[in-house]
Design an enzyme around this catalytic site. Sequence first.
Site, PDB file in Angstrom:
ATOM      1  N   LYS A   1      -6.263   1.048   4.467  1.00 12.57           N
ATOM      2  CA  LYS A   1      -5.510   0.336   3.431  1.00 12.57           C
ATOM      3  C   LYS A   1      -5.252   1.323   2.297  1.00 12.57           C
ATOM      4  O   LYS A   1      -6.142   2.108   1.939  1.00 12.57           O
ATOM      5  CB  LYS A   1      -6.348  -0.852   2.946  1.00 12.57           C
ATOM      6  CG  LYS A   1      -5.659  -1.756   1.936  1.00 12.57           C
ATOM      7  CD  LYS A   1      -6.576  -2.936   1.534  1.00 12.57           C
ATOM      8  CE  LYS A   1      -5.872  -3.933   0.635  1.00 12.57           C
ATOM      9  NZ  LYS A   1      -6.746  -5.082   0.294  1.00 12.57           N
TER      10      LYS A   1
ATOM     11  N   SER B   1      -4.414  -9.518   0.670  1.00 13.59           N
ATOM     12  CA  SER B   1      -3.634  -8.340   0.337  1.00 13.59           C
ATOM     13  C   SER B   1      -3.626  -7.258   1.416  1.00 13.59           C
ATOM     14  O   SER B   1      -2.763  -6.385   1.397  1.00 13.59           O
ATOM     15  CB  SER B   1      -4.179  -7.738  -0.948  1.00 13.59           C
ATOM     16  OG  SER B   1      -5.495  -7.249  -0.752  1.00 13.59           O
TER      17      SER B   1
ATOM     18  N   SER C   1      -8.870 -11.220   1.139  1.00 11.31           N
ATOM     19  CA  SER C   1      -7.836 -10.252   1.508  1.00 11.31           C
ATOM     20  C   SER C   1      -8.030  -9.547   2.847  1.00 11.31           C
ATOM     21  O   SER C   1      -7.124  -8.859   3.316  1.00 11.31           O
ATOM     22  CB  SER C   1      -7.689  -9.188   0.414  1.00 11.31           C
ATOM     23  OG  SER C   1      -7.003  -9.716  -0.687  1.00 11.31           O
TER      24      SER C   1
END
Lengths: 483, 95, 483
Positions: A76, A151, A175
């Site tokens: 990420k 997210s 997330s």
Amino acid sequence: MPYTTIAQLSQGLKNGTFSSRELTQDVIADIKARDHLYNSFITLSEEQALAQADVADQRIAAGEAAPMTGVPIAHKDLFCTQGVRTTAASKILENFVPPYNSTVSQLFVDAGAVSVGKTNLDEFAMGSSNEHSFFGTVKNPWKLDAVPGGSSGGSAAAVAAGLITGATGTDTGGSIRQPAAFCNLTGIKPTYGRVSRFGIIAYASSLDQAGPMTRTAEDAAMMMNVMAQFDPQDSTSMQMATPDYTTSLNDSLAGLKIGLPKEFFEAGLNPQVAAATMNAIKQYEAMGAELVDISLPNLQLCIPAYYVIAPSEASSNLSRYDGARYGYRCQDPVDLMDMYCRTRAEGFGEEVKNRIMVGTYALSEGFYDAYYLKAQRIRRLIKNDFVKAFQQVDVIMGPVTPSPAFDIGSKTSDPVAMYLEDIYTLAINLAGIPALSTPAGFVDGLPVGLHIMGDYFSEAKLLNVAHQLQQATDWHMQTPNSI
Amino acid sequence: MALDNADILNIAKLARLQVDASQVDNYASSISSILNLVDSMQQVDTDGIEPLANPLDAQQRLRADQVTASNKRDEYLAIAPKTEAGLFLVPKVIE
Amino acid sequence: MSWEIVIGLEIHVQLATQSKLFSGAKVGFGAEPNTQTTLVDLGMPGALPVFNEEALRLAVMFGTAIDAEIGKRSVFARKNYFYPDLPKGYQTSQMDDPIVGEGHIDIQMEDGTSKRIGVTRAHLEEDAGKSLHEDFDGMTGIDLNRSSTPLLEIVSEPDMRSAKEAVAYMRKMHAIVTTLGISDGNMAEGSMRCDANVSVRPKGQETLGTRAELKNINSFRFIERAINLEVQRQIDLIEDGGKVLQETRLYDAENNETRSMRSKEEANDYRYFPCPDLLPVIIDDDYIDSIRRTLPELPDQRRQRFINDYHLSEYDAGVLSSSRTMADYFEAVQAACEDAKLSANWVTGELAKYLNTNGVEIEVSPVSAAQLGLLLTRIKDDTISGKGAKTVFDELWNDQGEVDAIIDNKGLKQVSDMGAIEGMVDAVIANSPQQVKQYTEAEEAKRGKMLGYFMGQVMKASKGAANPGQVNGILKKKLDAMC
């Protein structure tokens, strides 16, 4: 070679079926060819990846390979990666190339894994749809006009699309678990303090926790073996040994007590999602588990508590992006104030600015007690509910989200409606307990996740429980039509 | 809790965010709606409940007093917007 | 109207650690800009603080030395404001739960009286960097070497009633921290800085007047001057019908004035909240006691011992115990010459004069305690006169060298040989019939005065080397015998 697993790749590398360089080249070529559909990557680090692959091949040849050696993964874009641009999906860090690794990315380097690039996310991890990215919306491989969740939407979409077999994520209020649910993945948020936060761009420090996103629980266990290490550089990292998460995957679940909190199945939950979730939970009865009705009476309060604590911490954590030492600086500032105000107004997106403003307000003079302190007291009530529940049951199960992935653009106009979707995930971060999402079937062709929550540091048990479901079902092996 | 435009401008200044006049209404309504969402917690009785800052109620670990870092100034300055003579440069600070 | 002055001081003491409060960067004055920084001190994304155990020990040591309550649970809080020398956009400090609670110290005034001054609290915090205002194309340069250097901020009660009391308090604090060794106390390098809260009120009034905060006063001399200037400004203002504003003011030593610092006034809502990257610091009685047991002799104890053991005056004892180095120096001189009174006179007299005149600190005095001790020994054993010793001292100060060699080279050795002195006395008496006649005919009460002439002649004959005491005795005996 789409739709394989880390375990299979690890075996293939060990057997010499393919080299890490061949594998890495394939993966990168595949991303280049297909990611235009998903927009799951912000940055590809081809050169560094191939160099890491060569090192891995030497390790394998020398018989010094660890299980993850040579396996391509993605991070990420919230994990600082030395020499590879790290943006937090924000304009303010658009060109930021950190001269250091996060502890997690360093641990993967040390394990010999190959990082092929950085995945898309909601800016600074603030969002549940991956629509709040300076680098564009991510598409759900299961339905291209639906959101992948957020997210960690880029990591989720990349793994779901078979572009990569495993990716890191972070989970501040869901997330990892929510995008895992929306994309038919296994995603675990470990206990707060289990995985180091050093070098991960902070959103809300007391809630943030990193974890893996994979197709199988076994793969998640392999990544956890690398990630879950004590780190002296993080004051909140817990000083404890790391179990081998792969060894307990096949433990028997006979006698397992599964708590079903009534608050997870009340109004607001899509009936089809409820049915799918219960259907998955019923599988455990056949394995000898016992279902127990429980209550988490303060669950509803997780939304107000979270939306005070997270923005408050964020408003302070994001003050460092001021244009002085790194990152974006506005053009020709006339004075210091102008540099600060324009750099930040131009550099941050709307959702980030909203949360900074809310947090700034909640901490300001005269409001601190009524907002931040109040929210922290409620946080303890929520934690106490879980502590009490785990005196009764071994794990808690329920839905991850009230409904499957929603369409892109359908909720952007009303942030509060979007926040309400986090009802099942936020409480876990507030309490700091570990939880995962594992595939639990489909509603109208869209994946549904089963939420499995455990007591502090029970990650091995959660992975064991998820793995057993994956042995009994094949939902996690389904392939989206887009690939 | 509804915020007026003056509140928004004050918060924006504290947070060092430039807000144009045309955006103030938008911020006022979106931030007010978030504050309305969180106001439900005001009804809860939390008397005698200790605030929870760290979910594990853990305590601070101590670091030995040792110099472990080497000078990496050049790496840090290389990613700065503006530097000179080993310094980060910012618009003039008036005291 | 007659006015009462009310003063409280906030003293920032830089703690003598090797590394910074929250990072492994070196602490030190005068390094090349930004060479003593880490990710943590620069506020880089994802960097996290870890607390330095030595800073804790030094703070607790200070607390035990001033009889203070020690915070068994202290909490770091973030003080949020934007400034270019504050890289994270917040200063990590302590607010509600400081490491040191209420304590007190006693100050001694010149008239020998003592006064107790309350210490409200002392808390740990990180220092900021430095802004360099030399012109870099019209911009300001930022050096973050000092960023995250450990400080102990010691806050007094508003117990002081004159600038002199404030100076005495500051001096006593300086003596305490240097005696404890928790700081080098170097004010020129900023290791000890002071802000003064100053207000005035009509004598007899209970409520405090509005205070102004004078920032960053960096010498004992400036404390007195700055406070007196500010007091006069406030009195003049009020007597002219004006009102004192609560504000931050800067003491400008060059122009000898205090002036308003508007820049510091703008952002005064600091939005304190507990730092989520750091956890509560928990200590127990065993830890506190173990530190208490290591306390050295404190300035007040040493002062009392000087009075008791060396029979020094209150004043001399106070001056000589005012800093650890001064007291150590005195005791080393005393040990060498075994005469406390003589040592005290020379350390507070000749040595102090040379130190002041030349602006030299006692730590780096060109005349060592051993040299001065030997010099005083030579006075005591009648090798040289007190006057001769001053010549030697001057030589030692300016050109170094060795005490006995200087005495020889300069021919300063006193003639103490009775026979030689008697010879000189006899010669002077023989050569001064007129004066002898006057002496023998004078009234007894007036003879003492007339002895001066003969003394002068003998000393001249000996080129100043004769021991004046002996000359006086012999002269008196011989002349009186002639009466």
